[in-house]
Design a protein around this motif. Structure first.
Motif, PDB file in Angstrom:
ATOM      1  N   ILE A 126       0.845  -1.207   0.000  1.00 47.69           N
ATOM      2  CA  ILE A 126       0.000   0.000   0.000  1.00 47.69           C
ATOM      3  C   ILE A 126       0.875   1.249   0.000  1.00 47.69           C
ATOM      4  N   ASP A 127       1.952   1.237   0.824  1.00 51.99           N
ATOM      5  CA  ASP A 127       2.883   2.377   0.852  1.00 51.99           C
ATOM      6  C   ASP A 127       3.528   2.583  -0.521  1.00 51.99           C
ATOM      7  N   PHE A 128       3.895   1.465  -1.168  1.00 52.42           N
ATOM      8  CA  PHE A 128       4.484   1.553  -2.512  1.00 52.42           C
ATOM      9  C   PHE A 128       3.496   2.243  -3.460  1.00 52.42           C
ATOM     10  N   ALA A 129       2.212   1.854  -3.367  1.00 50.70           N
ATOM     11  CA  ALA A 129       1.190   2.451  -4.237  1.00 50.70           C
ATOM     12  C   ALA A 129       1.051   3.941  -3.966  1.00 50.70           C
ATOM     13  N   ALA A 130       0.937   4.297  -2.677  1.00 44.98           N
ATOM     14  CA  ALA A 130       0.751   5.713  -2.315  1.00 44.98           C
ATOM     15  C   ALA A 130       1.957   6.555  -2.717  1.00 44.98           C
ATOM     16  N   ASP A 131       3.160   6.016  -2.498  1.00 48.43           N
ATOM     17  CA  ASP A 131       4.397   6.769  -2.801  1.00 48.43           C
ATOM     18  C   ASP A 131       4.621   6.933  -4.302  1.00 48.43           C
ATOM     19  N   ASN A 132       4.021   6.054  -5.101  1.00 42.59           N
ATOM     20  CA  ASN A 132       4.270   6.086  -6.552  1.00 42.59           C
ATOM     21  C   ASN A 132       3.036   6.489  -7.361  1.00 42.59           C
ATOM     22  N   ASP A 133       2.113   7.171  -6.671  1.00 47.09           N
ATOM     23  CA  ASP A 133       0.967   7.778  -7.360  1.00 47.09           C
ATOM     24  C   ASP A 133       0.030   6.745  -7.999  1.00 47.09           C
ATOM     25  N   PHE A 134      -0.149   5.606  -7.333  1.00 45.42           N
ATOM     26  CA  PHE A 134      -1.177   4.642  -7.770  1.00 45.42           C
ATOM     27  C   PHE A 134      -2.426   4.924  -6.946  1.00 45.42           C
ATOM     28  N   SER A 135      -3.524   5.194  -7.615  1.00 46.66           N
ATOM     29  CA  SER A 135      -4.752   5.522  -6.880  1.00 46.66           C
ATOM     30  C   SER A 135      -5.731   4.349  -6.835  1.00 46.66           C
ATOM     31  N   LEU A 136      -5.392   3.260  -7.551  1.00 42.68           N
ATOM     32  CA  LEU A 136      -6.256   2.076  -7.543  1.00 42.68           C
ATOM     33  C   LEU A 136      -5.409   0.805  -7.484  1.00 42.68           C
ATOM     34  N   ILE A 137      -5.745  -0.052  -6.512  1.00 40.95           N
ATOM     35  CA  ILE A 137      -5.121  -1.382  -6.418  1.00 40.95           C
ATOM     36  C   ILE A 137      -6.196  -2.425  -6.733  1.00 40.95           C
ATOM     37  N   ILE A 138      -5.875  -3.325  -7.669  1.00 41.18           N
ATOM     38  CA  ILE A 138      -6.742  -4.491  -7.906  1.00 41.18           C
ATOM     39  C   ILE A 138      -6.036  -5.674  -7.247  1.00 41.18           C
ATOM     40  N   ALA A 139      -6.598  -6.176  -6.134  1.00 44.47           N
ATOM     41  CA  ALA A 139      -5.976  -7.283  -5.386  1.00 44.47           C
ATOM     42  C   ALA A 139      -6.587  -8.597  -5.836  1.00 44.47           C
ATOM     43  N   LEU A 140      -5.733  -9.542  -6.208  1.00 44.50           N
ATOM     44  CA  LEU A 140      -6.184 -10.834  -6.750  1.00 44.50           C
ATOM     45  C   LEU A 140      -5.732 -11.988  -5.868  1.00 44.50           C
ATOM     46  N   ASP A 141      -6.635 -12.946  -5.644  1.00 42.53           N
ATOM     47  CA  ASP A 141      -6.339 -14.141  -4.844  1.00 42.53           C
ATOM     48  C   ASP A 141      -6.012 -13.788  -3.392  1.00 42.53           C
ATOM     49  N   CYS A 142      -6.421 -12.614  -2.948  1.00 40.43           N
ATOM     50  CA  CYS A 142      -6.181 -12.212  -1.560  1.00 40.43           C
ATOM     51  C   CYS A 142      -7.043 -10.982  -1.276  1.00 40.43           C
ATOM     52  N   GLY A 143      -7.112 -10.600   0.011  1.00 46.52           N
ATOM     53  CA  GLY A 143      -7.769  -9.338   0.363  1.00 46.52           C
ATOM     54  C   GLY A 143      -9.098  -9.463   1.063  1.00 46.52           C
ATOM     55  N   ILE A 144      -9.710 -10.665   1.059  1.00 48.31           N
ATOM     56  CA  ILE A 144     -11.059 -10.778   1.614  1.00 48.31           C
ATOM     57  C   ILE A 144     -11.083 -10.513   3.127  1.00 48.31           C
ATOM     58  N   LYS A 145      -9.922 -10.652   3.783  1.00 51.02           N
ATOM     59  CA  LYS A 145      -9.878 -10.374   5.232  1.00 51.02           C
ATOM     60  C   LYS A 145      -9.057  -9.128   5.564  1.00 51.02           C
ATOM     61  N   ALA A 146      -8.667  -8.364   4.510  1.00 50.02           N
ATOM     62  CA  ALA A 146      -7.752  -7.223   4.724  1.00 50.02           C
ATOM     63  C   ALA A 146      -8.507  -5.958   5.119  1.00 50.02           C
ATOM     64  N   ILE A 147      -9.334  -6.049   6.155  1.00 49.00           N
ATOM     65  CA  ILE A 147     -10.199  -4.927   6.550  1.00 49.00           C
ATOM     66  C   ILE A 147      -9.373  -3.714   6.959  1.00 49.00           C
ATOM     67  N   ASP A 148      -8.414  -3.914   7.863  1.00 51.73           N
ATOM     68  CA  ASP A 148      -7.589  -2.788   8.350  1.00 51.73           C
ATOM     69  C   ASP A 148      -6.725  -2.209   7.236  1.00 51.73           C
ATOM     70  N   LYS A 149      -6.216  -3.074   6.368  1.00 50.76           N
ATOM     71  CA  LYS A 149      -5.307  -2.609   5.314  1.00 50.76           C
ATOM     72  C   LYS A 149      -6.050  -1.788   4.259  1.00 50.76           C
ATOM     73  N   VAL A 150      -7.279  -2.201   3.944  1.00 49.67           N
ATOM     74  CA  VAL A 150      -8.080  -1.441   2.976  1.00 49.67           C
ATOM     75  C   VAL A 150      -8.408  -0.060   3.555  1.00 49.67           C
ATOM     76  N   LEU A 151      -8.678  -0.030   4.857  1.00 43.97           N
ATOM     77  CA  LEU A 151      -8.946   1.242   5.552  1.00 43.97           C
ATOM     78  C   LEU A 151      -7.705   2.136   5.513  1.00 43.97           C
ATOM     79  N   TYR A 152      -6.550   1.532   5.803  1.00 42.84           N
ATOM     80  CA  TYR A 152      -5.265   2.248   5.767  1.00 42.84           C
ATOM     81  C   TYR A 152      -5.023   2.842   4.370  1.00 42.84           C
ATOM     82  N   ALA A 153      -5.329   2.048   3.340  1.00 44.72           N
ATOM     83  CA  ALA A 153      -5.141   2.505   1.954  1.00 44.72           C
ATOM     84  C   ALA A 153      -6.046   3.690   1.640  1.00 44.72           C
ATOM     85  N   SER A 154      -7.308   3.624   2.085  1.00 51.22           N
ATOM     86  CA  SER A 154      -8.236   4.718   1.758  1.00 51.22           C
ATOM     87  C   SER A 154      -7.809   6.013   2.457  1.00 51.22           C
TER      88      SER A 154
END
Length: 563
Positions: A126-154
């Motif tokens: 997520i830090d890599f995305a934010a630092d490199n101007d990525f405004s959208l992450i498409i997460a594949l084969d993972c993420g269904i339990k990443a509640i805190d991380k999705v919040l952190y990203a937003s």
């Protein structure tokens, strides 16, 4: 081994189906065992059609996912395609990124480092995305339990689209879209897609909005078939269609990455089993021994010269993986013997120096040896990480859920899972896991089972019978290779142990005065005395082909023999 003979379907139904299809009653019986009762259902089974794939927009949130991606493209946003480091994750990333790049350039891929970041969506990613101007992450084969991380990203201005197939927890992450057929509120008709399968439904929906058809997506199906085989999802329904057409692509027009792997191995026509045992381990080896990025690079490379170079590097990672796996398995077996733990209902072993990349394979090897739910732990940073494997019929995910007070994080399926915990909690967890399994497992599940579909006489094994049987493929969970049993067999005198260490058994068998067949039993060397001393025996086997000096003949691959 316990042999379980499947109940014979209703004779009238069997006769009616055999008549309508023009096949013998054994073939009709095998179809009925698979839930196929009519001519139309059999036609769909034997002739899978892309027209039978479901509308991708039936999946909950698909419209939201497509709208957000279209918005990103319209606004010239940078898109980060993020996926796990195993076969399902890397094929998913290769699939979605290469489809998007076919018409939009601002797409980058990200595979987390197994050792620094661990499984699934990571804060580093997520830090890599934010630092490199990525405004959208498409997460594949993972993420269904990443509640805190999705919040952190937003909070950092990064949106998420999640494409997963693992079981959700009590809450769903607050992403822009969450695609997961296992969501309770998702009415998608087929629930057993792998991660790459969910990714494929996403590109199918995007393609539909662009006016493309399923035929425009055929060349991506080699990736989907590989993920279906490697992730051991049921080869039924939609998975069967995707695997069937994906294998056609692998065998007729594979991407350069597959061509490069196969060129080194001099293998021509591949079955789903070959995909599982030849292609998948090599793709996996990159994430296990080095980094999953190497697998994505191989799978998306369009230059053949570069693909061959990547394949050669991955071949080396696979050799390293084999060595590590062999060494750690031997150490784990010694640990079980030293600690006198052979009589437990579970296997739980730990060594802080074991290679994190191969503990899943070691867990599978130990399950084969002791046949019980198994966990292999190693040190991962400040915590312990483990891979779990189960035995047929026992839900290891539910067992881990019952031990959650000692677990930091876990996820997975009925038969395979991953978890982390604090070192101080290891002994308590080990005791609790043994207690939970002991109290809940049916003791019969701790004895390996061979499910036998039908009893055959040798005179029923003909070239025509086998031609029809081959059309049951691709095989896998939900559509396993038919296993047969024949009684009162005798060896013709040529039976012997074969192989470097004489652990395999080769027999030439006859039943009464019928045709004789060669049978090969891998790992059945210890059954020599049953088969080779002139006494009759029973055999459980699958029928396959043996090619020798250009001649093809039917042979029996023995699974077990009994006096």
């Amino acid at each position: 081994m316990r042999w379980t003979l499947s109940p014979k379907p209703d004779p009238q139904l069997t006769n009616d189906l055999a008549k309508s299809l023009g096949v013998d009653s054994i073939i009709a019986s095998l179809l009925l065992q698979r839930g196929i009762t009519t001519f139309e259902e059999a036609k769909k089974f034997f002739r899978p059609s892309l027209d039978d794939l479901h509308d991708p927009f039936l999946m909950k949130d698909m419209d939201k996912a497509v709208s957000r991606i279209e918005q990103a493209i319209e606004n010239n946003e940078n898109i980060l395609v993020f996926g796990d480091y195993d076969v399902d994750g890397t094929t998913s990333v290769a699939l979605v990124s290469s489809f998007l790049k076919s018409y939009y350039p601002n797409v980058h891929t990200y595979i987390p480092d197994r050792y620094e970041e661990g499984y699934g969506v990571s804060y580093m990613g997520i830090d890599f995305a934010a630092d490199n101007d990525f405004s959208l992450i498409i997460a594949l084969d993972c993420g269904i339990k990443a509640i805190d991380k999705v919040l952190y990203a937003s909070e950092k201005g990064v949106d998420f689209i999640i494409c997963d197939h693992h079981r959700p927890g009590a809450n769903i992450p607050e992403a822009k879209a969450v695609l997961d057929p296992k969501r309770e509120d998702c009415e998608y008709p087929y629930k057993e897609l792998c991660g790459c399968g969910v990714g494929f439904k996403l590109i199918q929906a995007l393609a539909e909005r662009k006016g493309q058809t399923i035929n425009d997506l055929l060349l991506y199906l080699d990736l989907v078939a590989t993920a279906i085989g490697a992730d051991i999802v049921p080869i039924t329904g939609e998975n069967r269609i995707l695997a069937y057409y994906g294998l056609k692509v692998i065998n007729s027009n594979p991407r350069n990455g597959f061509k490069a792997i196969l060129k080194q191995l001099k293998k021509t026509t591949l079955t789903i089993t070959d995909v599982v045992f030849i292609i998948a381990p090599r793709i996996n080896a990159a994430g296990r021994m080095k980094h999953g990025n190497h697998a994505v690079a191989l799978l998306t490379e369009t230059n053949m010269k570069m693909a061959l170079q990547f394949a050669s590097e991955i071949e080396q990672y696979n050799s390293d993986r084999k060595e590590a796996d062999k060494k750690i398995t031997a150490e784990a077996l010694e640990l079980i013997t030293t600690n006198k733990e052979e009589d437990r209902k579970t296997t739980v072993v730990y060594n802080e120096n074991w290679h994190k990349g191969v503990i899943g394979i070691v867990a599978s090897r130990l399950t084969e040896t002791y046949y019980r739910p198994t966990l292999v732990f190693t040190k991962s940073g400040e915590k312990l990480a483990a891979s779990a494997r189960s035995v047929k019929g026992f839900d290891v995910y539910n067992a881990l859920e019952s031990c959650s007070e000692y677990i930091e994080q876990f996820g997975g399926h009925m038969y395979a899972a991953g978890l982390t915990l604090l070192e101080d909690d290891y002994e308590n967890f080990k005791a609790e896991f043994e207690k939970v399994v002991s109290e809940t497992i049916d003791p019969r599940l701790l004895i390996p089972e061979i499910k036998i579909n039908a009893e055959l006489n040798f005179n029923e094994i003909t070239a025509k019978f086998y031609r029809v049987l081959k059309q049951f493929a691709p095989f896998g969970p939900g559509n396993m290779t038919p296993v047969f049993m024949s009684k009162e067999l005798t060896d013709t005198g040529w039976g012997k142990c074969v192989g470097e260490d004489k652990t395999h058994l080769r027999l030439t068998m006859r039943q009464g005065k019928s045709n004789q067949f060669v049978g090969i039993g891998f790992g059945l060397g210890d059954k020599e005395s049953i088969a080779c001393e002139g006494k009759p025996f029973n055999a459980a086997y699958v029928i396959d082909e043996n090619e020798w000096q250009g001649n093809v003949s039917l042979q029996l691959r023995l699974k077990d023999i009994k006096a």
